[in-house]
Design a protein around this motif. Structure first.
Motif, mmCIF file in Angstrom:
data_model
loop_
_atom_site.group_PDB
_atom_site.id
_atom_site.type_symbol
_atom_site.label_atom_id
_atom_site.label_comp_id
_atom_site.label_asym_id
_atom_site.label_seq_id
_atom_site.Cartn_x
_atom_site.Cartn_y
_atom_site.Cartn_z
ATOM 1 N N MET A 2 -24.384 -7.738 30.675
ATOM 2 C CA MET A 2 -22.961 -7.803 31.320
ATOM 3 C C MET A 2 -22.602 -6.791 32.459
ATOM 4 O O MET A 2 -21.930 -6.951 33.326
ATOM 5 C CB MET A 2 -21.817 -7.460 30.274
ATOM 6 N N ALA A 3 -23.519 -5.841 32.359
ATOM 7 C CA ALA A 3 -23.313 -4.929 33.570
ATOM 8 C C ALA A 3 -23.852 -5.258 34.727
ATOM 9 O O ALA A 3 -23.141 -5.100 35.845
ATOM 10 C CB ALA A 3 -24.160 -3.599 33.247
ATOM 11 N N ILE A 4 -24.758 -6.241 34.910
ATOM 12 C CA ILE A 4 -25.517 -6.839 36.010
ATOM 13 C C ILE A 4 -24.148 -7.762 36.627
ATOM 14 O O ILE A 4 -23.995 -7.545 37.863
ATOM 15 C CB ILE A 4 -26.616 -7.533 35.844
ATOM 16 N N GLN A 5 -23.698 -8.454 35.692
ATOM 17 C CA GLN A 5 -22.647 -9.433 36.456
ATOM 18 C C GLN A 5 -21.446 -8.754 36.996
ATOM 19 O O GLN A 5 -21.044 -8.887 37.946
ATOM 20 C CB GLN A 5 -22.214 -10.613 35.345
ATOM 21 N N SER A 6 -21.248 -7.720 36.255
ATOM 22 C CA SER A 6 -19.685 -6.705 36.599
ATOM 23 C C SER A 6 -20.176 -6.161 37.903
ATOM 24 O O SER A 6 -19.161 -6.100 38.780
ATOM 25 C CB SER A 6 -19.588 -5.824 35.536
ATOM 26 N N THR A 7 -21.186 -5.564 38.186
ATOM 27 C CA THR A 7 -21.842 -4.880 39.326
ATOM 28 C C THR A 7 -21.886 -5.974 40.355
ATOM 29 O O THR A 7 -21.501 -5.613 41.493
ATOM 30 C CB THR A 7 -23.393 -4.199 39.161
ATOM 31 N N PHE A 8 -22.611 -7.111 40.054
ATOM 32 C CA PHE A 8 -22.519 -8.160 41.287
ATOM 33 C C PHE A 8 -20.968 -8.583 41.718
ATOM 34 O O PHE A 8 -20.875 -8.586 42.971
ATOM 35 C CB PHE A 8 -23.130 -9.339 40.785
ATOM 36 N N ILE A 9 -20.272 -8.761 40.798
ATOM 37 C CA ILE A 9 -18.837 -9.127 41.081
ATOM 38 C C ILE A 9 -18.071 -8.039 41.876
ATOM 39 O O ILE A 9 -17.439 -8.260 42.933
ATOM 40 C CB ILE A 9 -18.037 -9.689 40.061
ATOM 41 N N GLY A 10 -18.330 -6.753 41.458
ATOM 42 C CA GLY A 10 -17.809 -5.606 42.128
ATOM 43 C C GLY A 10 -18.095 -5.574 43.480
ATOM 44 O O GLY A 10 -17.249 -5.049 44.509
ATOM 45 N N LEU A 11 -19.620 -5.629 43.487
ATOM 46 C CA LEU A 11 -19.892 -5.481 44.975
ATOM 47 C C LEU A 11 -19.697 -6.464 46.180
ATOM 48 O O LEU A 11 -19.234 -6.302 47.060
ATOM 49 C CB LEU A 11 -21.630 -5.705 45.093
ATOM 50 N N LEU A 12 -19.533 -7.906 45.492
ATOM 51 C CA LEU A 12 -18.746 -8.880 46.058
ATOM 52 C C LEU A 12 -17.640 -8.814 46.675
ATOM 53 O O LEU A 12 -17.218 -8.893 47.782
ATOM 54 C CB LEU A 12 -18.937 -10.269 45.354
ATOM 55 N N LEU A 13 -16.730 -8.414 45.670
ATOM 56 C CA LEU A 13 -15.380 -7.993 45.955
ATOM 57 C C LEU A 13 -15.141 -6.856 47.148
ATOM 58 O O LEU A 13 -14.420 -6.943 48.045
ATOM 59 C CB LEU A 13 -14.538 -7.455 44.698
ATOM 60 N N LEU A 14 -16.129 -5.806 46.879
ATOM 61 C CA LEU A 14 -16.052 -4.552 48.054
ATOM 62 C C LEU A 14 -16.266 -5.130 49.415
ATOM 63 O O LEU A 14 -15.968 -4.912 50.277
ATOM 64 C CB LEU A 14 -17.104 -3.643 47.369
ATOM 65 N N HIS A 15 -17.583 -5.968 49.331
ATOM 66 C CA HIS A 15 -17.996 -6.450 50.554
ATOM 67 C C HIS A 15 -16.929 -7.307 51.257
ATOM 68 O O HIS A 15 -16.681 -7.175 52.620
ATOM 69 C CB HIS A 15 -19.289 -7.246 50.361
ATOM 70 N N ILE A 16 -16.070 -8.205 50.466
ATOM 71 C CA ILE A 16 -14.831 -9.215 50.944
ATOM 72 C C ILE A 16 -13.898 -8.218 51.529
ATOM 73 O O ILE A 16 -13.360 -8.350 52.601
ATOM 74 C CB ILE A 16 -14.413 -9.891 49.996
ATOM 75 N N ALA A 17 -13.703 -6.989 50.879
ATOM 76 C CA ALA A 17 -12.513 -6.173 51.321
ATOM 77 C C ALA A 17 -13.002 -5.416 52.721
ATOM 78 O O ALA A 17 -12.285 -5.320 53.459
ATOM 79 C CB ALA A 17 -12.331 -5.070 50.336
#
Length: 105
Positions: free
Chosen positions: A1-16
């Motif tokens: 779960m940590a990997i998916q959360s990290t990936f989604i967090g980084l994706l949202l950060l890069h979109i921002a």
């Protein structure tokens, strides 16, 4: 779960980051001499596309820029390369940590 959360967090950060850089480009294009008349008429969709392509270091767009804004977008490409590389390294570190944790259980 940590990997998916990290990936989604980084994706949202890069979109921002891309949206923030697009807003900065809009502001910079208002400066005399930075963008030229052709660049000043870019829509928000064009700016987001331009910034996203530069951020991911592809650097090829159908949007022609004139003036010093070309140097700004070049620096955005360099910054995007650095941030994406750091993000990939961080994601790999999270993956490794979880893999080791799973092996020890």
């Amino acid at each position: 779960m940590a990997i998916q959360s990290t990936f989604i967090g980084l994706l949202l950060l890069h979109i921002a980051e891309i949206l923030g850089l697009a807003a900065a480009n809009r502001w910079l294009l208002g400066w005399d001499g930075l963008g030229g008349p052709a660049s000043a008429t870019l829509s928000w969709a064009d700016l987001i596309y331009l910034t996203g392509v530069n951020f991911t270091t592809l650097g090829f767009t159908q949007i022609k820029l004139a003036g010093d804004i070309r140097f700004v977008t070049m620096l955005q490409s360099l910054g995007g390369f650095m941030i994406l590389t750091w993000s990939a390294t961080y994601l790999f570190t999270v993956y490794q940590r979880n893999w080791r944790r799973a092996e020890n259980e």
